[in-house]
Scaffold this motif. Structure first.
Motif, PDB file in Angstrom:
ATOM      1  N   UNK A   1       7.784   3.671  13.477  1.00 49.30           N
ATOM      2  CA  UNK A   1       7.004   2.503  13.855  1.00 49.30           C
ATOM      3  C   UNK A   1       6.033   2.233  12.722  1.00 49.30           C
ATOM      4  N   UNK A   2       6.417   1.434  11.735  1.00 52.11           N
ATOM      5  CA  UNK A   2       5.538   1.238  10.572  1.00 52.11           C
ATOM      6  C   UNK A   2       4.153   0.753  10.983  1.00 52.11           C
ATOM      7  N   UNK A   3       3.121   1.384  10.444  1.00 51.94           N
ATOM      8  CA  UNK A   3       1.758   1.010  10.820  1.00 51.94           C
ATOM      9  C   UNK A   3       1.382  -0.343  10.256  1.00 51.94           C
ATOM     10  N   UNK A   4       2.022  -0.773   9.175  1.00 48.19           N
ATOM     11  CA  UNK A   4       1.723  -2.087   8.612  1.00 48.19           C
ATOM     12  C   UNK A   4       2.039  -3.187   9.623  1.00 48.19           C
ATOM     13  N   UNK A   5       3.030  -2.947  10.483  1.00 51.57           N
ATOM     14  CA  UNK A   5       3.389  -3.923  11.509  1.00 51.57           C
ATOM     15  C   UNK A   5       2.334  -4.023  12.604  1.00 51.57           C
ATOM     16  N   UNK A   6       1.435  -3.032  12.675  1.00 47.40           N
ATOM     17  CA  UNK A   6       0.444  -2.984  13.748  1.00 47.40           C
ATOM     18  C   UNK A   6      -0.826  -3.753  13.411  1.00 47.40           C
ATOM     19  N   UNK A   7      -0.961  -4.234  12.209  1.00 48.34           N
ATOM     20  CA  UNK A   7      -2.187  -4.929  11.828  1.00 48.34           C
ATOM     21  C   UNK A   7      -2.011  -6.426  11.913  1.00 48.34           C
ATOM     22  N   UNK A   8      -3.122  -7.099  12.060  1.00 48.06           N
ATOM     23  CA  UNK A   8      -3.083  -8.561  12.043  1.00 48.06           C
ATOM     24  C   UNK A   8      -3.473  -9.085  10.672  1.00 48.06           C
ATOM     25  N   UNK A   9      -3.536  -8.179   9.704  1.00 47.06           N
ATOM     26  CA  UNK A   9      -3.895  -8.561   8.344  1.00 47.06           C
ATOM     27  C   UNK A   9      -5.366  -8.369   8.032  1.00 47.06           C
ATOM     28  N   UNK A  10      -6.184  -8.103   9.073  1.00 54.46           N
ATOM     29  CA  UNK A  10      -7.612  -7.939   8.827  1.00 54.46           C
ATOM     30  C   UNK A  10      -7.958  -6.553   8.289  1.00 54.46           C
ATOM     31  N   UNK A  11      -7.110  -5.564   8.583  1.00 46.32           N
ATOM     32  CA  UNK A  11      -7.347  -4.209   8.083  1.00 46.32           C
ATOM     33  C   UNK A  11      -6.610  -4.004   6.768  1.00 46.32           C
ATOM     34  N   UNK A  12      -7.194  -3.159   5.934  1.00 44.04           N
ATOM     35  CA  UNK A  12      -6.514  -2.800   4.692  1.00 44.04           C
ATOM     36  C   UNK A  12      -5.305  -1.943   5.045  1.00 44.04           C
ATOM     37  N   UNK A  13      -4.226  -2.121   4.338  1.00 41.95           N
ATOM     38  CA  UNK A  13      -3.035  -1.317   4.568  1.00 41.95           C
ATOM     39  C   UNK A  13      -3.299   0.110   4.122  1.00 41.95           C
ATOM     40  N   UNK A  14      -2.933   1.051   4.968  1.00 45.85           N
ATOM     41  CA  UNK A  14      -3.130   2.466   4.668  1.00 45.85           C
ATOM     42  C   UNK A  14      -1.887   3.021   3.993  1.00 45.85           C
ATOM     43  N   UNK A  15      -2.084   4.001   3.095  1.00 49.08           N
ATOM     44  CA  UNK A  15      -0.916   4.649   2.502  1.00 49.08           C
ATOM     45  C   UNK A  15      -0.096   5.335   3.603  1.00 49.08           C
ATOM     46  N   UNK A  16       1.206   5.091   3.591  1.00 50.73           N
ATOM     47  CA  UNK A  16       2.077   5.620   4.644  1.00 50.73           C
ATOM     48  C   UNK A  16       3.335   6.211   4.032  1.00 50.73           C
ATOM     49  N   UNK A  17       3.714   7.385   4.535  1.00 50.71           N
ATOM     50  CA  UNK A  17       4.951   8.035   4.119  1.00 50.71           C
ATOM     51  C   UNK A  17       5.778   8.239   5.374  1.00 50.71           C
ATOM     52  N   UNK A  18       7.018   7.774   5.368  1.00 54.15           N
ATOM     53  CA  UNK A  18       7.919   8.017   6.491  1.00 54.15           C
ATOM     54  C   UNK A  18       8.615   9.339   6.236  1.00 54.15           C
ATOM     55  N   UNK A  19       8.539  10.230   7.238  1.00 55.36           N
ATOM     56  CA  UNK A  19       9.098  11.575   7.105  1.00 55.36           C
ATOM     57  C   UNK A  19      10.153  11.755   8.182  1.00 55.36           C
ATOM     58  N   UNK A  20      11.379  11.968   7.768  1.00 57.66           N
ATOM     59  CA  UNK A  20      12.440  12.268   8.709  1.00 57.66           C
ATOM     60  C   UNK A  20      13.128  13.546   8.282  1.00 57.66           C
ATOM     61  N   UNK A  21      13.199  14.490   9.184  1.00 59.29           N
ATOM     62  CA  UNK A  21      13.884  15.732   8.822  1.00 59.29           C
ATOM     63  C   UNK A  21      14.399  16.416  10.070  1.00 59.29           C
ATOM     64  N   UNK A  22      15.398  17.230   9.880  1.00 52.77           N
ATOM     65  CA  UNK A  22      16.060  17.869  11.008  1.00 52.77           C
ATOM     66  C   UNK A  22      15.398  19.161  11.455  1.00 52.77           C
ATOM     67  N   UNK A  23      14.550  19.752  10.637  1.00 50.20           N
ATOM     68  CA  UNK A  23      14.010  21.059  11.010  1.00 50.20           C
ATOM     69  C   UNK A  23      12.488  21.157  10.924  1.00 50.20           C
ATOM     70  N   UNK A  24      11.803  20.054  10.818  1.00 46.31           N
ATOM     71  CA  UNK A  24      10.348  19.958  10.784  1.00 46.31           C
ATOM     72  C   UNK A  24       9.744  20.403   9.455  1.00 46.31           C
ATOM     73  N   UNK A  25      10.566  20.865   8.543  1.00 47.87           N
ATOM     74  CA  UNK A  25      10.060  21.305   7.234  1.00 47.87           C
ATOM     75  C   UNK A  25       9.505  20.135   6.430  1.00 47.87           C
ATOM     76  N   UNK A  26      10.099  18.964   6.540  1.00 48.84           N
ATOM     77  CA  UNK A  26       9.624  17.810   5.786  1.00 48.84           C
ATOM     78  C   UNK A  26       8.223  17.402   6.193  1.00 48.84           C
ATOM     79  N   UNK A  27       7.961  17.321   7.498  1.00 47.53           N
ATOM     80  CA  UNK A  27       6.619  16.972   7.968  1.00 47.53           C
ATOM     81  C   UNK A  27       5.628  18.051   7.577  1.00 47.53           C
ATOM     82  N   UNK A  28       5.996  19.314   7.738  1.00 46.33           N
ATOM     83  CA  UNK A  28       5.109  20.422   7.363  1.00 46.33           C
ATOM     84  C   UNK A  28       4.769  20.346   5.880  1.00 46.33           C
TER      85      UNK A  28
END
Length: 176
Positions: A40-67
Motif C-alpha cells: 500500500x504505497x504511502x504516497x497514495x495516502x497523501x493529498x499532496x500537502x505532506x512531503x513524500x517520505x522515503x519508502x522502500x518496498x520489502x518483499x521476501x519469503x523468510x522475513x530476512x529482507x525486512x530484518x
C-alpha cells in the motif's frame, strides 16, 4: 522509522509531528519500510500537502529482507543520532508477520532488530492487536522491556497499563 505491515498508510502521517514544530523536515528524519501484502504505497495516502517520505518496498519469503532493511536503517539513523532515544522504530503490526511466518522466525526477527535498536540507544514499538493474556502476547512478552496494554472503556475513552519485565510490575489502568 516505520515498518508498515498492515497499517493504513495514512496513519504514518498522522503519527508524525507537524512540519511547523518538527526540528527537521520529516523526509530527512523518517523512512518507511513497506512490507504490506499487497503493498500500500504511502504516497497514495497523501493529498499532496505532506512531503513524500522515503519508502522502500520489502518483499521476501523468510522475513530476512525486512530484518536486513530495518537493521541497516537503524544503523544509518543511529549513526546520525545525537541523543539517546532519538532513534525511534515502529512496526505496525506483528499480526501479519505471525500469520505469514513461523513463530520462531518472527521471534528471531524481533531479537535481532531489538538488539540493533538497543546498540544505538533507540526505542522500538511493536503493535500486536491481541489481548495481553493471549498465547502469542505472552510468548513474545519476554522479548521486550515493557508491554503496554490498551482498552476501551465507557464513553469510548481509552486506558493503558504497563507490564514491566524488570522489575515484574504492572501499573494500574490510567486514561490516555
Amino acid at each position: 522509522m516505520f515498518a508498515l505491515t498492515d497499517a493504513d498508510p495514512e496513519s504514518i502521517y498522522d503519527r508524525l509531528p507537524a512540519a511547523s514544530v518538527a526540528p527537521r523536515p520529516p523526509a530527512e528524519t523518517t523512512r518507511v519500510l513497506n512490507h504490506a501484502v499487497p503493498p500500500q504505497p504511502i504516497a497514495d495516502a497523501t493529498d499532496g500537502s505532506e512531503a513524500t517520505l522515503p519508502e522502500v518496498t520489502v518483499g521476501d519469503a523468510n522475513l530476512a529482507g525486512l530484518r536486513t532493511q530495518l537493521c541497516e536503517a537503524v544503523a544509518d539513523f543511529g549513526a546520525r543520532s545525537r541523543h539517546p532515544l532519538e532513534l525511534r522504530v515502529a512496526v505496525d503490526s506483528l499480526a501479519p508477520l505471525l500469520a505469514h511466518y513461523e513463530f520462531d522466525v518472527v521471534r528471531r526477527f524481533l531479537r535481532l532488530v531489538c538488539d540493533r535498536v538497543c546498540e544505538h540507544d533507540g526505542m522500538a514499538h511493536y503493535v500486536l492487536p491481541d489481548a495481553y493474556d493471549s498465547d502469542r502476547c505472552q510468548r513474545l512478552a519476554d522479548e521486550f522491556d515493557a508491554v503496554v496494554e490498551l482498552r476501551t472503556v465507557a464513553g469510548g475513552h481509552a486506558e493503558e497499563r504497563w507490564h514491566l519485565r524488570e522489575p515484574d510490575v504492572t501499573t494500574p489502568w490510567v486514561p490516555l
